[in-house]
Write an enzyme that holds these catalytic residues in place. Structure first.
Site, PDB file in Angstrom:
ATOM      1  N   CYS A  84       0.858  -1.197   0.000  1.00  0.00           N
ATOM      2  CA  CYS A  84       0.000   0.000   0.000  1.00  0.00           C
ATOM      3  C   CYS A  84       0.888   1.238   0.000  1.00  0.00           C
ATOM      4  CB  CYS A  84      -0.928   0.022   1.220  1.00  0.00           C
ATOM      5  SG  CYS A  84      -2.049   1.445   1.153  1.00  0.00           S
ATOM      6  N   CYS A 124      -0.547   4.147   6.087  1.00  0.00           N
ATOM      7  CA  CYS A 124      -0.112   2.818   6.518  1.00  0.00           C
ATOM      8  C   CYS A 124       1.366   2.846   6.931  1.00  0.00           C
ATOM      9  CB  CYS A 124      -0.321   1.812   5.389  1.00  0.00           C
ATOM     10  SG  CYS A 124      -2.051   1.380   5.162  1.00  0.00           S
ATOM     11  N   CYS A 128      -0.244   4.339   0.398  1.00  0.00           N
ATOM     12  CA  CYS A 128      -0.896   5.501   1.022  1.00  0.00           C
ATOM     13  C   CYS A 128      -0.035   6.061   2.145  1.00  0.00           C
ATOM     14  CB  CYS A 128      -2.312   5.163   1.478  1.00  0.00           C
ATOM     15  SG  CYS A 128      -2.462   4.624   3.179  1.00  0.00           S
TER      16      CYS A 128
HETATM   17  N1  GSH Z   1      -4.066   9.468  -0.900  1.00  0.00           N
HETATM   18  C1  GSH Z   1      -4.366   9.156   0.467  1.00  0.00           C
HETATM   19  C2  GSH Z   1      -5.063   7.799   0.503  1.00  0.00           C
HETATM   20  C3  GSH Z   1      -5.416   7.357   1.901  1.00  0.00           C
HETATM   21  C4  GSH Z   1      -6.333   6.139   1.841  1.00  0.00           C
HETATM   22  O1  GSH Z   1      -7.484   6.280   1.383  1.00  0.00           O
HETATM   23  N2  GSH Z   1      -5.838   4.964   2.267  1.00  0.00           N
HETATM   24  C5  GSH Z   1      -6.654   3.781   2.087  1.00  0.00           C
HETATM   25  C6  GSH Z   1      -5.755   2.554   2.057  1.00  0.00           C
HETATM   26  S1  GSH Z   1      -5.069   2.128   3.588  1.00  0.00           S
HETATM   27  C7  GSH Z   1      -7.704   3.636   3.128  1.00  0.00           C
HETATM   28  O2  GSH Z   1      -8.556   2.772   3.017  1.00  0.00           O
HETATM   29  N3  GSH Z   1      -7.663   4.441   4.160  1.00  0.00           N
HETATM   30  C8  GSH Z   1      -8.628   4.394   5.222  1.00  0.00           C
HETATM   31  C9  GSH Z   1      -8.020   4.919   6.483  1.00  0.00           C
HETATM   32  O3  GSH Z   1      -6.828   5.233   6.477  1.00  0.00           O
HETATM   33  O4  GSH Z   1      -8.697   4.971   7.496  1.00  0.00           O
HETATM   34  C10 GSH Z   1      -3.095   9.121   1.299  1.00  0.00           C
HETATM   35  O5  GSH Z   1      -2.070   8.707   0.782  1.00  0.00           O
HETATM   36  O6  GSH Z   1      -3.148   9.520   2.474  1.00  0.00           O
HETATM   37 ZN    ZN Z   2      -2.699   2.278   3.182  1.00  0.00          ZN
END
Ligand code: GSH
Ligand code: ZN
Ligand code: ZN
Length: 201
Positions: free
Chosen positions: A64, A69, A66
């Protein structure tokens, strides 16, 4: 400051075969073992480590990109899988855990001392993934966890400093490492979310 500069340009710091995606991917993805029974996840603290016991095999393991994480040092991607929340138990030093962002859908329980995320829980019963916990199986010494299957939220690595012009090469690298890159989740998981939405109108 130097860390900030390194992190800003991390996509250009190359190992022999490209960027540092994640140690468990760059070293070669280890296959899952049949009848794998689970194991223990341990944080990075040298003393009084947080320990989480997992019963059974993980599922939907993936890289992932993002920003939320947890990633090991210098990795561009996290590697994260799910298990049923009923199969996860914190057995040692639970008092060291804190939720890093209460407003997020995934409540990520991190060790206050070393910063490692021990598990992420979805507590909203309406969420398509309610009942699943997110874990990083690299925190376990056991071998045989389900292997990463795809790369999610790939474009998101730009948000933590990767240069847009490096993205083509990074997507190609992921593909050559056996991980199809997606900018959200895999089609199978997007279908699960859409089905949940349709069924709960
Ligand atoms: N572009 C954003 C995406 C964040 C995102 O949507 N992460 C996904 C994959 S882990 C998710 O489901 N997030 C929910 C959360 O973090 O609570 C970032 O990088 O912060
Ligand atoms: Zn993530
Ligand atoms: Zn710790």
């Amino acid at each position: 400051m130097i860390n900030k500069i390194i992190s800003k340009y991390k996509a250009t710091f190359c190992c022999t075969n490209g960027v540092l995606i994640h140690p468990n991917i760059d070293k070669g993805i280890q296959p899952a073992l049949n009848n794998f029974k689970g194991g223990e996840l341990k944080c990075h603290c040298r003393s009084k480590a947080v320990i989480v016991e997992i019963k059974g095999q993980s599922a939907h393991n993936h890289a992932c990109g993002c920003s939320k994480c947890w990633k090991p040092a210098d990795a561009l991607f996290s590697v994260v899988a799910v298990i049923s929340k009923d199969n996860l138990k914190v057995t040692n030093n639970e008092s060291k855990l804190k939720v890093i962002d209460d407003s997020a859908a995934i409540k990520r329980f991190a060790c206050k001392e070393c910063g490692v995320h021990m598990y992420g829980r979805i507590d909203n019963t309406e969420h398509p993934f309610f009942g699943l916990d997110f874990i990083h199986t690299e925190l376990s010494t056991q071998k045989g966890w389900s292997a990463p299957e795809f790369a999610a939220f790939v474009s998101s690595i730009i948000e933590t400093g990767t240069k847009p012009e490096d993205m083509d090469a990074i997507r190609q690298q992921l593909t050559s490492q056996g991980l199809t890159p997606y900018d959200c989740l895999s089609p199978a998981l997007m279908d699960v979310i859409a089905t949940h939405t349709e069924n709960n109108k």
